[in-house]
Design an enzyme around this catalytic site. Structure first.
Site, PDB file in Angstrom:
ATOM      1  N   ARG A  29      14.249  53.637  64.966  1.00 43.15           N
ATOM      2  CA  ARG A  29      14.538  53.652  63.530  1.00 43.15           C
ATOM      3  C   ARG A  29      16.032  53.448  63.324  1.00 43.15           C
ATOM      4  O   ARG A  29      16.827  54.235  63.825  1.00 43.15           O
ATOM      5  CB  ARG A  29      14.153  55.005  62.909  1.00 43.15           C
ATOM      6  CG  ARG A  29      12.686  55.360  63.005  1.00 43.15           C
ATOM      7  CD  ARG A  29      11.864  54.708  61.909  1.00 43.15           C
ATOM      8  NE  ARG A  29      10.440  54.718  62.245  1.00 43.15           N
ATOM      9  CZ  ARG A  29       9.609  55.705  61.937  1.00 43.15           C
ATOM     10  NH1 ARG A  29      10.049  56.758  61.293  1.00 43.15           N
ATOM     11  NH2 ARG A  29       8.341  55.630  62.271  1.00 43.15           N
ATOM     12  N   HIS A  47      17.037  63.639  62.673  1.00 40.93           N
ATOM     13  CA  HIS A  47      16.847  62.198  62.809  1.00 40.93           C
ATOM     14  C   HIS A  47      17.421  61.680  64.120  1.00 40.93           C
ATOM     15  O   HIS A  47      18.545  62.004  64.483  1.00 40.93           O
ATOM     16  CB  HIS A  47      17.507  61.456  61.644  1.00 40.93           C
ATOM     17  CG  HIS A  47      16.712  61.509  60.386  1.00 40.93           C
ATOM     18  ND1 HIS A  47      16.947  62.460  59.424  1.00 40.93           N
ATOM     19  CD2 HIS A  47      15.688  60.754  59.943  1.00 40.93           C
ATOM     20  CE1 HIS A  47      16.084  62.272  58.425  1.00 40.93           C
ATOM     21  NE2 HIS A  47      15.303  61.246  58.720  1.00 40.93           N
ATOM     22  N   GLU A  59       8.071  68.132  57.444  1.00 45.66           N
ATOM     23  CA  GLU A  59       6.995  67.163  57.638  1.00 45.66           C
ATOM     24  C   GLU A  59       7.050  66.602  59.061  1.00 45.66           C
ATOM     25  O   GLU A  59       8.110  66.228  59.554  1.00 45.66           O
ATOM     26  CB  GLU A  59       7.169  66.036  56.611  1.00 45.66           C
ATOM     27  CG  GLU A  59       6.092  64.992  56.630  1.00 45.66           C
ATOM     28  CD  GLU A  59       6.580  63.672  57.162  1.00 45.66           C
ATOM     29  OE1 GLU A  59       5.912  63.140  58.063  1.00 45.66           O
ATOM     30  OE2 GLU A  59       7.619  63.179  56.702  1.00 45.66           O
ATOM     31  N   SER A  86       2.595  61.921  58.883  1.00 49.40           N
ATOM     32  CA  SER A  86       2.224  61.344  57.620  1.00 49.40           C
ATOM     33  C   SER A  86       1.146  60.318  57.942  1.00 49.40           C
ATOM     34  O   SER A  86       1.348  59.472  58.791  1.00 49.40           O
ATOM     35  CB  SER A  86       3.461  60.685  57.017  1.00 49.40           C
ATOM     36  OG  SER A  86       3.145  60.209  55.764  1.00 49.40           O
TER      37      SER A  86
END
Lengths: 313, 531
Positions: free
Chosen positions: B303, B312, B454, B457
């Site tokens: 990413r 991240h 989270e 997803s």
């Protein structure tokens, strides 16, 4: 009404002009006679007064029909005002209520009980909350208790009894479609059986009997005992159950069972002929304490069989 | 103070007293030198005369696999307790600390997370020189010791093997460490006691740790973290294989950005440029269209997000699964939920030692979960937030603070760190998400949360090409760019749903650590590509 004798001889009273003329209360309809009413009603032989009296009677008779309707109207207004007052009182009561629940006295049984917050019950698999199952079974035609079961990570495995209980409590046997209250039952390594309704106002309710109390307050009308004459009796019995569930030995249960027996006597149920929350509490407590079941009087045993037929536990 | 060899010129000005003092000083120095000389001589004579331990210690020849030494029986430190008073054994480990005290040397030997105390004391077999040599071995050197395992009366608090110690007969250095270390293992493994003001406050910076990752990884906590991480992967594989899934491998070099296009790395590919896979999404779905029924994949995901946050990374390990279902996507939702529960249970039951080791350094609460996992509707979550006084719209995505708050509310009510939110608003999901059949506002999509963050997803994907085009148009997606994706559904595809998790994030949240760099062995973020 009382008739008063005239103390003074009848004579003309000159009414002073400097004062307001008050309408006679008794002769409200008769606008034109501002005379002293007391003298007009009394049994006087004065011809003038008698003629006035006749006149009044005439007037009253003439206006009788319309007066009746007016009276009726007034009555309607009063009833309306009383109704408003009652509503006001009711809203005050619900707003002052500690648990923040809406009092639903006006709702007939079997109707949808909305706006009840869903609750979480944490229970140890060793202390199965049989009362919940008993209440669910008793209320199955009037109030739907919708239970979902989960195991907390502090519990490694469930024993057979808990699994059996879980199967029964999650079964959907209610004839009422919409859930009255949603219950999340979590098997957890916890000391007390506890109930949580709102995470923001996190004040758990501890103990199985107190959960019974809560359900009795929000459930069907027939089981709300707070305004009944038995309220004190039921509370005492619930407290006895609370102690019973904490007993370690069969011996310590003896006095509690004895006092339950004294309260039951020859009655059909603890509060007479009507099954109440107290019966549920005692029944489920005995269900959880096998030692207690062995030490029941014959009378209590009969009662237990009777109650078990409806609680199915 | 007057030092030795003071210039003579000043002596004339000095008082008698000072002169006297100087003389005394000189005498002292002379005596000292004499003493030293004598000691040296004595030692020299010792070396020649008394080193009866010669050949039983020293720096071993570089191991080039010349000898097998098959007679040497090596024992793991954690297994030593079985060899108490049973002859001699060999142990290989690192010098954790060493402390010389005249005729004795105490040396703590470390092997992964286990430590044991070694004693080298002058005796019939151990010479003074051997003790001296043992004391001079630098920390973190790899050594071989030939030892007798002896029980101790009072337990040794500083070691993991508290009931025994080792009497050394032979000691060899296999690989010496530099005497100066960029960080001390002891500092790096010191418990984080933020509440205790009296505890030593020497800490090693995150960057120092990452720059010297090899040393940092030797701490008991790090050893445990990465063993547990391996456990997560193993459990994920085992559980899904058990459920009838097939493991697939998807390409990491892809011709077009798979999700959106903003956060994708471009790399040169001969004369062209290609992209690094942001997720195996498309390939998972193609495998479903190719009749693999249930698939999962474990692999690197990239990413290009320039966000320097605690959670991240630019490269991480993705654990993805995709599965076809019969009629309702909850079939898949329950499989994913059960997989998580099984992973949590597996970690709780088989990795309790590792979890405890991490807990030694980072004080966090044990991870709590429910079985079966708690599933709440998105609308119920919104209702809980509103009850807590947060204003949020029905079709609004959960902001990070709201997400955390909801996590806390769920924890307070249900006492679980893991839960699933179902039926997200359609507006905030990607174009390929299947809308809810009953309410146009919602969709057949779900998120999963650990400790309020989270981690997964997923959704039922649209498996009908024409409907997919319609939804893509509605979202304003360039149809040409996703032509190959749509094409995959032209030859018939069963209904399917799935999701993906980041392994590092799951481990971080399971253990309750505060930074994802702690759970990535060699983390990659916008500011770090080394080591």
């Amino acid at each position: 009404m009382y008739e008063l004798k005239t103390l003074l001889p009848a004579f003309d009273i000159t009414v002073p002009k400097c004062m307001y003329a008050m309408k006679s209360l008794a002769l409200k309809r008769d606008g034109g006679t501002p005379e002293v009413s007391g003298s007009s009603i009394c049994s006087s032989t004065d011809p003038i007064l008698q003629s006035i009296r006749r006149q009044i009677d005439m007037v009253l008779k003439a206006e009788n029909a319309s007066a009746m309707t007016k009276l009726e109207e007034r009555q309607e207004v009063v009833i309306k005002q009383l109704h408003e007052l009652r509503n006001q009182l009711q809203s005050m009561r619900s707003s002052l209520n500690v648990c923040g629940k809406t009092i639903q006295h006006t709702q007939p049984r079997g109707e949808v009980y909305e706006s009840l917050p869903d609750i979480v019950i944490n229970a140890h698999p060793k202390f199965i909350p049989y009362a919940l199952l008993a209440i669910k079974n008793i209320w199955k035609d009037v109030f739907n208790i919708d239970v979902k079961c989960y195991s907390h990570s502090t519990i490694v495995s469930l024993d057979q009894e808990a699994i059996e209980f879980q199967k029964q409590i999650t079964a959907n046997n209610s004839s009422v479609k919409s859930p009255g209250i949603k219950v999340t039952l979590i098997w957890k390594n916890t000391e007390h059986t506890e109930m949580i309704s709102s995470p923001t106002m996190y004040v758990p309710i501890y103990g199985e009997v107190n959960i019974i109390r809560y359900l009795a307050r929000v459930g069907p009308q027939d089981y709300r005992y707070e305004d009944t004459t038995y309220s004190n009796d039921i509370d005492v019995i619930l407290d006895i159950c609370y102690q019973l569930l904490r007993c370690q030995t069969a011996k310590s249960m003896q006095p509690l069972l004895r006092s339950l027996n004294n309260r039951l006597q020859k009655q059909k149920y603890f509060t007479g002929d009507q099954l109440s929350i107290a019966d549920v509490a005692v029944c489920s407590s005995i269900r959880r304490m096998p030692a207690a079941a062995k030490n029941l009087t014959e009378n209590m045993n009969k009662w237990l069989t009777r109650v078990k037929q409806v609680t199915l536990i | 103070m007057v030092a030795d060899g003071e210039p003579v010129e000043t002596a004339e000005q000095q008082s008698k007293k000072a002169a006297k003092k100087q003389a005394k000083e000189a005498a002292k120095a002379a005596k000292k030198a004499e003493h030293k000389e004598a000691a040296k001589k004595d030692q020299e004579s010792n070396v020649e005369a008394e080193d009866y331990s010669a050949g039983k210690y020293g720096i071993a020849k570089l191991i080039q696999s010349a000898e097998t030494h098959s007679d040497r029986k090596f024992v793991k430190v954690s297994d030593l307790s079985q060899f108490i008073n049973k002859g001699t054994v060999w142990v290989r480990g690192r010098v954790h600390t060493s402390r010389s005290k005249g005729k004795q040397c105490f040396l703590i030997l470390r092997q992964q997370s286990s430590t044991v105390q070694c004693v080298i004391a002058v005796g019939d077999e151990v010479s003074k020189q051997m003790v001296k040599f043992s004391g001079s071995i630098s920390k973190e050197s790899v050594i071989d010791v030939h030892v007798k395992v002896v029980p101790v009366s009072s337990s040794i608090e500083s070691c993991t093997e508290q009931k025994l110690e080792l009497y050394v007969c032979e000691i060899y250095v296999i690989s010496a460490a530099k005497p100066q270390l960029p960080l001390q293992i002891e500092d790096a493994s010191r418990p984080e006691n933020l509440d205790d003001p009296e505890s030593l406050n020497i800490r090693v910076n995150q960057d120092t740790r990452l720059d010297n990752r090899v040393l940092d990884l030797r701490t008991p906590a790090n050893q445990a973290i990465f063993r547990l991480e391996a456990g997560v992967c193993k459990l994920f594989r085992d559980i899904l294989t058990e459920k009838g899934f097939t493991e697939i491998h998807t390409p990491k070099i892809i011709p077009a950005p798979s999700e959106g296009g903003a956060n994708v790395f471009t790399v040169s590919y001969f004369k062209d440029s290609v992209y690094l896979a942001q997720s195996p999404q498309l390939y998972k779905q193609m495998a479903i269209a190719a009749d693999f029924d249930k698939v999962f994949t474990v692999g690197a995901v990239f990413r290009a997000e320039d966000s320097n946050t605690h959670r991240h990374l630019t490269e991480f390990v993705g654990l993805d699964l995709e599965m076809s279902f019969k009629y309702h996507y909850h079939e898949v939702l329950h499989v994913i939920g059960d997989t998580f529960t099984a992973i949590f249970k597996g970690l709780r039951d088989n990795y309790s030692k590792e979890i405890a080791a991490v807990g030694q350094q980072f004080k966090v609460d044990a991870f709590k979960f429910l079985e079966p996992p708690l599933i709440l509707k998105f609308s119920e979550g919104v209702a809980m937030l509103r009850e807590a006084g947060v204003e949020t719209g029905d079709e609004e995505d959960l902001s990070t603070p709201n997400e955390k708050l909801l996590g806390r509310l769920v924890k307070a009510k249900y006492d679980t760190d893991f839960y699933i939110l179902d039926k997200f608003p359609l507006a905030i999901r990607p174009f390929y998400t299947m809308p809810d059949p009953n309410n146009k506002m919602y969709s057949n999509s779900y998120d999963m949360f650990m400790r309020g963050e989270e981690i997964l997803s997923g959704a039922q994907r649209i498996h009908d090409a024409d409907f997919l085009i319609e939804r893509a148009k509605h979202h304003g997606v360039d149809l040409q760019k996703i032509a190959s994706y749509i094409e995959a559904f032209r030859f018939g595809c069963p209904p399917h749903a799935g999701g993906g998790i980041g392994m590092e994030r799951v481990v971080m949240l399971y253990l309750g650590l505060d930074n994802i760099r702690k759970t990535s062995m060699f983390p990659r973020d916008p500011k770090r590509t080394t080591p």
